[in-house]
Design a protein around this motif. Structure first.
Motif, PDB file in Angstrom:
ATOM      1  N   PRO A   1      -2.322  -6.349  17.008  1.00 45.90           N
ATOM      2  CA  PRO A   1      -1.353  -6.381  15.904  1.00 45.90           C
ATOM      3  C   PRO A   1      -1.981  -6.866  14.593  1.00 45.90           C
ATOM      4  O   PRO A   1      -2.705  -7.855  14.580  1.00 45.90           O
ATOM      5  N   ASP A   2      -1.707  -6.142  13.517  1.00 45.39           N
ATOM      6  CA  ASP A   2      -2.233  -6.487  12.195  1.00 45.39           C
ATOM      7  C   ASP A   2      -1.248  -5.998  11.141  1.00 45.39           C
ATOM      8  O   ASP A   2      -1.395  -4.912  10.585  1.00 45.39           O
ATOM      9  N   SER A   3      -0.239  -6.802  10.863  1.00 45.56           N
ATOM     10  CA  SER A   3       0.803  -6.397   9.921  1.00 45.56           C
ATOM     11  C   SER A   3       0.255  -6.241   8.510  1.00 45.56           C
ATOM     12  O   SER A   3       0.648  -5.322   7.780  1.00 45.56           O
ATOM     13  N   VAL A   4      -0.672  -7.126   8.110  1.00 43.25           N
ATOM     14  CA  VAL A   4      -1.235  -7.049   6.756  1.00 43.25           C
ATOM     15  C   VAL A   4      -2.055  -5.777   6.601  1.00 43.25           C
ATOM     16  O   VAL A   4      -1.947  -5.057   5.604  1.00 43.25           O
ATOM     17  N   GLY A   5      -2.892  -5.454   7.592  1.00 44.91           N
ATOM     18  CA  GLY A   5      -3.696  -4.239   7.522  1.00 44.91           C
ATOM     19  C   GLY A   5      -2.859  -2.982   7.599  1.00 44.91           C
ATOM     20  O   GLY A   5      -3.210  -1.951   7.017  1.00 44.91           O
ATOM     21  N   ALA A   6      -1.734  -3.053   8.313  1.00 43.86           N
ATOM     22  CA  ALA A   6      -0.872  -1.879   8.475  1.00 43.86           C
ATOM     23  C   ALA A   6       0.000  -1.623   7.257  1.00 43.86           C
ATOM     24  O   ALA A   6       0.478  -0.499   7.062  1.00 43.86           O
ATOM     25  N   GLN A   7       0.224  -2.633   6.437  1.00 49.68           N
ATOM     26  CA  GLN A   7       1.183  -2.529   5.338  1.00 49.68           C
ATOM     27  C   GLN A   7       0.899  -1.368   4.371  1.00 49.68           C
ATOM     28  O   GLN A   7       1.827  -0.616   4.029  1.00 49.68           O
ATOM     29  N   PRO A   8      -0.347  -1.140   3.911  1.00 52.03           N
ATOM     30  CA  PRO A   8      -0.569  -0.020   2.981  1.00 52.03           C
ATOM     31  C   PRO A   8      -0.221   1.341   3.596  1.00 52.03           C
ATOM     32  O   PRO A   8       0.323   2.209   2.911  1.00 52.03           O
ATOM     33  N   TYR A   9      -0.535   1.530   4.883  1.00 48.93           N
ATOM     34  CA  TYR A   9      -0.221   2.802   5.542  1.00 48.93           C
ATOM     35  C   TYR A   9       1.292   3.007   5.633  1.00 48.93           C
ATOM     36  O   TYR A   9       1.810   4.085   5.350  1.00 48.93           O
TER      37      TYR A   9
END
Length: 361
Positions: A69-77
């Motif tokens: 899980p990586d909410s920060v990394g997923a945010q731009p997508y």
């Protein structure tokens, strides 16, 4: 006497009150029709955006583009997908709006929920970019409403699939991919038979320990064969297969166009799903046939060359010996959103590089 005048004044006053009431009623109706309609339309846009955003995040997780899980990394997508699927190209997703393993979804091991919010791209009459502007409700003190929608998506290895009706040994899959760590390297896979031996008609001259080795006899019955692939029972080059079950083998090693109903164009230069077997079992499992296979999972193989004993189906006749049948190409990681790949009913299979992404809520 002023009775007539009083009556007229009273009538005018009553009419003014009636007009005022009618204005309020009309305003309320307009508010419901126009402003409520705008909210409904916004929520529909956001729902579409949230679904695409959830699928995007799940796909990135499955493909290894994100270490989830990586909410920060997923945010731009997620933010980009949500905006692209809004009619006004304006929606927003923050890192806090991306929740992995959410309690509100289906409870699958790898799952994410994404919430998309309003991002006002219009005139912004209420001074708040996070709300849908109201035109009539403003008369009643409500200048805008915050709207949101959420969606859930999951990813996993398929437990069932519609696949090419051949099966390939997990032992050689493991050798060719380094146990799922090496992808895109050209390899040759050979037709499987039950006689053993390298080379002619079905043996793999480079099988090594996979000739009769590990990964092909989970029940200890002694029924094993050379590494490679063999035909499965099918209709029109297609078979519905579940991992963890047994599939009947199809006798014969002839041209797959004739035996399986396959077309060269449907296989050559295509990414295909191949069922992977971990046991060649005797006829007690599959009455009426000489052999059947225990399916372990599914792998993805790009077919670059086809060589079936110099038959017309061949694309490249020189990748294996003259009496052998083989395919040339490479194993790859593969992520699919297609229907027919199942992680919801029956659960996912082992990780052989193939992932399914589905909406779950």
């Amino acid at each position: 006497m002023r009775v007539q005048g009083d009556i007229e004044r009273n009538e005018r006053g009553a009419m003014a009150i009636a007009i005022a009431i009618m204005t309020l009623v009309i305003g309320a109706v307009a508010m419901i029709v126009v402003d409520a309609g705008a909210i409904y339309e916004e929520r529909r846009d956001l729902q579409t955006g949230a679904e695409f955003a959830a699928l995007e995040v799940a796909t990135r997780c499955a493909a290894g583009d994100l270490s989830c899980p990586d909410s920060v990394g997923a945010q731009p997508y997620a933010d980009s997908r949500a905006s692209a699927n809004a009619n006004d190209l304006a929606a927003t997703v923050n890192a806090a709006d991306i929740v992995f393993s959410p309690a509100e979804c289906s409870g699958l091991p790898n799952e994410v929920r994404v919430t998309a919010h309003t991002e006002d791209a219009g005139p912004n009459v209420d001074g708040d970019t996070g709300t849908v502007d109201h035109w009539f409700a403003r008369l009643f003190g409500n200048a805008g409403t915050a709207v949101s929608a959420d969606a859930c998506a999951a990813w996993g290895n398929p437990g069932g699939a519609g696949a090419l009706p051949i099966t390939f040994s997990v032992c050689e899959w493991d050798d060719m991919t380094g146990g799922g760590t090496v992808w895109g390297v050209y390899n040759i896979i050979y037709l499987h038979n039950t006689t053993g031996g390298g080379g002619d008609i079905g043996g793999n001259p480079n099988a090594g320990e996979c000739e009769f080795g590990p990964g092909q006899d989970i029940d200890g019955s002694g029924d094993r064969g050379p590494g490679g692939f063999g035909y499965l029972e099918s209709t029109n080059c297609y078979a519905e297969i579940n991992a963890g079950g047994f599939v009947e083998g199809r006798p014969g090693t002839g041209n797959p166009q004739q035996v399986l109903g396959c077309s060269l164009g449907g296989v050559l230069h295509q990414q295909i799903l191949i069922p992977i077997f971990d046991d060649l079992v005797d006829s007690s499992y599959c009455p009426g046939t000489h052999a059947c296979y225990h399916i372990y999972g599914f792998a993805s193989f790009y077919v670059e060359d086809v060589d079936f004993n110099g038959m017309p189906w061949a694309n490249n006749e020189n990748i294996c010996a003259s009496q052998d049948r083989c395919l040339g190409g490479w194993f790859d990681r593969f992520v699919s959103l297609e229907e027919g790949l199942d992680i919801l009913n029956g659960g996912g299979g082992p990780d052989l590089g193939v992932y399914v992404v589905v909406l779950t809520g």
